[in-house]
Design an enzyme around this catalytic site. Structure first.
Site, PDB file in Angstrom:
ATOM      1  N   SER A 245      -6.378  -0.290  -5.372  1.00 44.42           N
ATOM      2  CA  SER A 245      -5.418  -0.188  -6.216  1.00 44.42           C
ATOM      3  C   SER A 245      -4.395  -1.084  -5.742  1.00 44.42           C
ATOM      4  O   SER A 245      -4.106  -1.329  -4.510  1.00 44.42           O
ATOM      5  CB  SER A 245      -4.974   1.311  -6.029  1.00 44.42           C
ATOM      6  OG  SER A 245      -4.439   1.470  -4.981  1.00 44.42           O
ATOM      7  N   LYS A 246      -3.419  -1.216  -6.439  1.00 44.90           N
ATOM      8  CA  LYS A 246      -2.170  -2.175  -6.219  1.00 44.90           C
ATOM      9  C   LYS A 246      -1.573  -1.420  -5.115  1.00 44.90           C
ATOM     10  O   LYS A 246      -0.926  -2.072  -4.029  1.00 44.90           O
ATOM     11  CB  LYS A 246      -1.200  -2.056  -7.305  1.00 44.90           C
ATOM     12  CG  LYS A 246      -1.512  -3.354  -8.332  1.00 44.90           C
ATOM     13  CD  LYS A 246      -0.242  -3.596  -9.187  1.00 44.90           C
ATOM     14  CE  LYS A 246      -0.195  -5.143  -9.662  1.00 44.90           C
ATOM     15  NZ  LYS A 246      -0.018  -5.262 -11.241  1.00 44.90           N
ATOM     16  N   ARG A 247      -1.506  -0.087  -4.958  1.00 40.83           N
ATOM     17  CA  ARG A 247      -0.632   0.786  -4.010  1.00 40.83           C
ATOM     18  C   ARG A 247      -1.366   0.339  -2.625  1.00 40.83           C
ATOM     19  O   ARG A 247      -0.735   0.107  -1.818  1.00 40.83           O
ATOM     20  CB  ARG A 247      -0.748   2.100  -4.499  1.00 40.83           C
ATOM     21  CG  ARG A 247       0.105   3.095  -3.397  1.00 40.83           C
ATOM     22  CD  ARG A 247       0.459   4.294  -4.209  1.00 40.83           C
ATOM     23  NE  ARG A 247       1.028   5.055  -3.173  1.00 40.83           N
ATOM     24  CZ  ARG A 247       0.168   5.670  -2.296  1.00 40.83           C
ATOM     25  NH1 ARG A 247      -1.012   5.588  -2.303  1.00 40.83           N
ATOM     26  NH2 ARG A 247       0.853   6.700  -1.390  1.00 40.83           N
TER      27      ARG A 247
END
Ligand code: GLU
Length: 314
Positions: A245-247
């Site tokens: 994920s981007k996170r």
């Protein structure tokens, strides 16, 4: 007996980030692999800023990426090439392809292509172009984009990591776009023109680009360019094995870290991800020292093929 060895041509590798976000874990792995595989043979390592897709470029990100690379201890050769300044070179390549009949204007919209597609497609968004404008623009159509003709037979190449590849482009994508309807040159054309202009002999990058390689090889052949050696390194997955994920991505690299102090640790983690066994005494070393070890000891045969999570241990 002393037999002189045949001199090997110098390796020219490159790292080509897109400034659409900060340097992330996946691009760190690609940077380390491309650096080590170029420098282990005394070769050059170039950095190219792929700021071609201007609507997706985030202002300030190119400098941010370069600063991050510097803090990590990377040193690159020559000037940074920037795709945003290379429209004339891409235009000249397009003209050559058009003049030779290898490319043609296309007036189809996405919706028309989807309606006309007869072959079942696998839902990843890629519909093989149904050749509507291949024999000439359909009556009443204005050119929107430009496409290159793909060969009827599959494209084969041997990837240094992923092994023998055989991609049937006619079935996968058909004649693909090299200049988009919004007037921007497509990534596939830009990369091929730039790799040739920079004399790149070895392309090391993430496995998400493996499906782009046969397209780039087609363009190299039609333009009379040499094909570099390719090595696609495994993708980094999220902690559960799924897509990163981007996170996760942002958290695990620059965010909240002092890269000048912790860069060495991240580089060691990237090397372990790439199947290398850096010695324990490198723990705590600055990034430049870790990269120096990588340049002297990197073993491409140890790179795994499967995607995996990225573990940083202090
Ligand atoms: N700019 C591409 C990316 O950041 C990489 C292109 C390449 O290495 O050929 O994913």
């Amino acid at each position: 007996m002393c037999v002189p060895s045949t001199p090997q041509p110098p390796v020219i590798g490159r790292f080509a980030p897109s400034p659409t976000g900060p340097l992330h874990v996946g691009s760190l792995v690609a940077a380390v692999a491309s650096y080590a595989m170029a420098r282990r043979r005394g070769g050059l390592w170039l950095v190219r800023m792929e700021d071609l897709d201007t609507p997706r470029v985030v202002p300030g990100m190119a400098d941010d990426i370069l600063r991050t690379l510097e803090c990590l201890g990377f040193d690159w050769d020559g000037d940074i090439m920037r795709q945003s300044r290379r429209a004339a070179a891409y235009g000249a390549a397009l003209q050559r392809l058009l003049a030779a009949g290898h490319a043609y204007p296309c007036g189809c919209s996405r919706a028309e292509i989807a309606r006309a597609a007869t072959a079942p497609h696998d839902g990843d968004g890629e519909i093989p172009y149904p050749n509507l404008c291949r024999g000439g623009l359909l009556p009443g159509k204005e050119p929107r984009s430009f496409r290159v003709r793909v060969p009827a037979e599959p494209v084969e190449f041997t990837d240094l990591v992923m092994g023998l590849q055989r991609h049937d482009l006619a079935a996968i994508c058909g004649d693909f776009v090299i200049k988009r309807a919004d007037g921007l040159f497509a990534y596939q054309l830009a990369v091929v023109v730039d790799d040739e202009a920079q004399g790149v002999t070895q392309v090391v990058r993430g496995a998400d680009l493996l499906s782009s390689t046969p397209r780039q090889i087609v363009l190299q052949r039609l333009l009379g360019f040499d094909t570099p050696a390719y090595a696609h390194v495994p993708l980094v997955t999220g902690p559960g094995g799924g897509k990163l994920s981007k996170r996760d991505n942002a958290l695990s690299l620059a965010a909240g870290r002092d890269l000048t102090r912790e860069g060495g640790m991240l580089l060691l983690a990237a090397l372990r991800f790439l199947g290398q066994s850096p010695p324990a005494e490198l723990a705590g070393s600055p990034g430049a020292r870790v990269l120096q070890w990588a340049a002297g000891n990197f073993d491409p045969l140890a790179i795994p093929t499967a995607a995996a999570p990225f573990h940083v241990s202090p």
